[in-house]
Design a protein around this motif. Sequence first.
Motif, mmCIF file in Angstrom:
data_model
loop_
_atom_site.group_PDB
_atom_site.id
_atom_site.type_symbol
_atom_site.label_atom_id
_atom_site.label_comp_id
_atom_site.label_asym_id
_atom_site.label_seq_id
_atom_site.Cartn_x
_atom_site.Cartn_y
_atom_site.Cartn_z
ATOM 1 N N PHE A 1 20.365 -15.970 -11.766
ATOM 2 C CA PHE A 1 21.700 -16.301 -11.543
ATOM 3 C C PHE A 1 22.026 -17.647 -12.207
ATOM 4 C CE2 PHE A 1 25.135 -18.185 -9.002
ATOM 5 C CZ PHE A 1 25.988 -17.009 -9.006
ATOM 6 N N LEU A 2 21.354 -18.566 -12.060
ATOM 7 C CA LEU A 2 21.657 -19.909 -12.548
ATOM 8 C C LEU A 2 21.822 -19.971 -14.063
ATOM 9 C CD1 LEU A 2 20.080 -22.417 -10.054
ATOM 10 C CD2 LEU A 2 22.482 -21.901 -10.287
ATOM 11 N N LYS A 3 20.751 -19.225 -14.746
ATOM 12 C CA LYS A 3 20.460 -19.089 -16.423
ATOM 13 C C LYS A 3 20.182 -20.514 -16.612
ATOM 14 C CE LYS A 3 23.889 -15.573 -16.870
ATOM 15 N NZ LYS A 3 25.218 -14.879 -17.693
ATOM 16 N N GLU A 4 20.932 -21.522 -16.511
ATOM 17 C CA GLU A 4 20.315 -22.758 -16.737
ATOM 18 C C GLU A 4 20.436 -23.796 -15.698
ATOM 19 O OE1 GLU A 4 22.860 -24.318 -20.084
ATOM 20 O OE2 GLU A 4 22.570 -22.753 -21.243
ATOM 21 N N PHE A 5 19.439 -24.609 -15.823
ATOM 22 C CA PHE A 5 19.249 -25.478 -14.564
ATOM 23 C C PHE A 5 18.296 -26.692 -14.787
ATOM 24 C CE2 PHE A 5 16.422 -21.777 -14.653
ATOM 25 C CZ PHE A 5 15.338 -22.004 -14.489
ATOM 26 N N ASP A 6 18.388 -27.726 -14.101
ATOM 27 C CA ASP A 6 17.396 -28.711 -14.532
ATOM 28 C C ASP A 6 16.375 -29.035 -13.615
ATOM 29 O OD1 ASP A 6 18.138 -29.941 -12.001
ATOM 30 O OD2 ASP A 6 19.877 -31.175 -12.790
ATOM 31 N N LEU A 7 15.283 -29.755 -13.664
ATOM 32 C CA LEU A 7 14.118 -29.799 -13.187
ATOM 33 C C LEU A 7 14.269 -29.934 -11.593
ATOM 34 C CD1 LEU A 7 10.941 -29.816 -13.039
ATOM 35 C CD2 LEU A 7 10.991 -32.335 -13.468
ATOM 36 N N TYR A 8 15.260 -30.529 -11.065
ATOM 37 C CA TYR A 8 15.305 -31.109 -9.647
ATOM 38 C C TYR A 8 16.069 -29.776 -9.104
ATOM 39 C CZ TYR A 8 14.375 -35.662 -11.157
ATOM 40 O OH TYR A 8 13.714 -36.667 -11.678
ATOM 41 N N GLN A 9 16.919 -29.077 -9.737
ATOM 42 C CA GLN A 9 17.420 -27.818 -9.058
ATOM 43 C C GLN A 9 16.292 -26.686 -9.000
ATOM 44 O OE1 GLN A 9 20.283 -27.341 -12.343
ATOM 45 N NE2 GLN A 9 22.277 -27.627 -10.635
ATOM 46 N N TYR A 10 15.329 -26.900 -10.134
ATOM 47 C CA TYR A 10 14.239 -25.802 -10.088
ATOM 48 C C TYR A 10 13.437 -26.156 -8.667
ATOM 49 C CZ TYR A 10 9.859 -24.064 -11.521
ATOM 50 O OH TYR A 10 8.560 -23.222 -11.375
ATOM 51 N N LEU A 11 13.103 -27.459 -8.652
ATOM 52 C CA LEU A 11 12.145 -27.766 -7.301
ATOM 53 C C LEU A 11 12.792 -27.445 -6.118
ATOM 54 C CD1 LEU A 11 10.535 -31.087 -8.650
ATOM 55 C CD2 LEU A 11 9.559 -28.788 -8.642
ATOM 56 N N TYR A 12 14.093 -27.733 -5.963
ATOM 57 C CA TYR A 12 14.726 -27.422 -4.680
ATOM 58 C C TYR A 12 14.782 -26.009 -4.331
ATOM 59 C CZ TYR A 12 16.485 -32.171 -3.868
ATOM 60 O OH TYR A 12 16.526 -33.619 -3.551
ATOM 61 N N ILE A 13 14.787 -24.994 -5.237
ATOM 62 C CA ILE A 13 14.807 -23.652 -5.365
ATOM 63 C C ILE A 13 13.366 -23.254 -4.605
ATOM 64 C CG2 ILE A 13 14.848 -21.365 -6.351
ATOM 65 C CD1 ILE A 13 16.906 -22.499 -8.238
ATOM 66 N N LEU A 14 12.389 -23.845 -5.424
ATOM 67 C CA LEU A 14 10.943 -23.511 -4.937
ATOM 68 C C LEU A 14 10.857 -24.067 -3.603
ATOM 69 C CD1 LEU A 14 8.785 -24.428 -8.046
ATOM 70 C CD2 LEU A 14 9.690 -22.286 -7.365
ATOM 71 N N LEU A 15 11.394 -25.086 -3.207
ATOM 72 C CA LEU A 15 11.215 -25.862 -1.840
ATOM 73 C C LEU A 15 11.992 -24.901 -0.708
ATOM 74 C CD1 LEU A 15 10.258 -27.875 0.061
ATOM 75 C CD2 LEU A 15 12.426 -28.887 -0.311
ATOM 76 N N GLY A 16 12.934 -24.205 -1.085
ATOM 77 C CA GLY A 16 13.751 -23.273 -0.462
ATOM 78 C C GLY A 16 12.847 -21.998 -0.112
ATOM 79 N N GLY A 17 12.151 -21.272 -0.979
ATOM 80 C CA GLY A 17 11.391 -20.536 -1.047
ATOM 81 C C GLY A 17 10.118 -20.513 -0.118
ATOM 82 N N ALA A 18 9.452 -22.049 -0.195
ATOM 83 C CA ALA A 18 8.233 -22.228 0.642
ATOM 84 C C ALA A 18 8.771 -22.438 2.022
ATOM 85 C CB ALA A 18 8.034 -23.694 0.221
ATOM 86 N N VAL A 19 9.895 -22.866 2.191
ATOM 87 C CA VAL A 19 10.399 -23.138 3.698
ATOM 88 C C VAL A 19 10.868 -21.625 4.277
ATOM 89 C CG1 VAL A 19 12.249 -23.937 5.144
ATOM 90 C CG2 VAL A 19 11.211 -25.328 3.500
ATOM 91 N N PHE A 20 11.242 -20.723 3.527
ATOM 92 C CA PHE A 20 11.519 -19.444 4.312
ATOM 93 C C PHE A 20 10.247 -18.677 4.603
ATOM 94 C CE2 PHE A 20 11.521 -15.042 2.953
ATOM 95 C CZ PHE A 20 12.428 -14.482 3.957
#
Length: 364
Positions: free
Chosen positions: A179-198
């Motif tokens: 959905f984001l198409k383009e993202f920086d490293l920190y956005q990527y890590l926060y998405i991964l963290l959200g998945g890990a918390v879920f």
Amino acid sequence: MKKLQYRIKSMKSATAAKELSWMMIITIITQFISVYKSAIIAANFGACVELDAYNFANNLSTFFLTFVSTGITTVVLPAYVKKLDKKAVDTFLTVVFGVTGLLLVITYLLRGNLVDWLTSRDSTFRTYVCSTMLLTIWIQALPAILGVTAAFYQCIGRFNLPKIILLISNVGTTALLIFLKEFDLYQYLYILLGGAVFQFVVDLICAIHLGFRFKLEFQFKNSTYKSMMHIFLPTLFSTGIYKINTMIDSLISSNVGTGQLTILSYSNTIVGMVNVLIIGNLITYVYPKIVEAVSNKKEKGQRTLWNYTIVFHIVVCLVLVGFISVGREFIGLLYEHGEFSASAATAVYLCMSIYMFDQQNNIV
């Protein structure tokens, strides 16, 4: 009576085959989503200093967390199968997680010094490692803790529940990246963290609902706890050698040049898919059976172990031959997009070909 026993045995075999089939299907989907996610990352970043730094921080985090997973596999799972003293098991987990947590805190506090001691990279690399280390530790630590509930699920015959939760988590994180198409490293890590918390929250809720319980225990004089530590301590030596070998690979590649550690990490991602999909699934399924067979009769347990080992080696040999034949085309289709070049894809294939030969050792 014999007919009834035969029918019961047939029904158990059919149920086991169905369970294993679903396990393979769920894991195949999960792993392909994970690989597709890595392809999105490759196209977005290529082989760059940001991903080199993240992979370096990731390797530092997983170095100590591997000891947790080893302890759970070699000690906790057999303890659950044998229904050993719960206080002893909880004491073992308290010690292992406590020591690992302390080591991770020390790693985080010394992260800048570790970069200076272990690499000769520039200040940009150091800055990215220091700024991503805490996020990386949480992203890796939460799934590692769930190894305990995974052992619990295996003992009650719910092999696939944690895999379904992981699949949902991976689908969610991958969908966000698309959905984001383009993202920086920190956005990527926060998405991964959200998945890990879920994954952590849902998995824990399901485990507690099914009867899982844990509390901090400090029964250090418990004889069962002492015997568990006697089993666990030798595995630290073997696991430590393996992880040090992996760390040396990462340190060498991180010092060779920009992007080399990232290429090595992409190779590990694909090999990890093979490891989890084939070796991991099969071992997850048969390990409780081997423990039970050894507990009942030692000679039968040895026969069971070697029969499964022979089958596993044959399967991996077939996979290796297939990958050597068509692996370069597969890597090209997967990674040669966006910022990821053809030369980088070739390097990934060569690294993977070497790693694939080592999968026989994973079986042992």
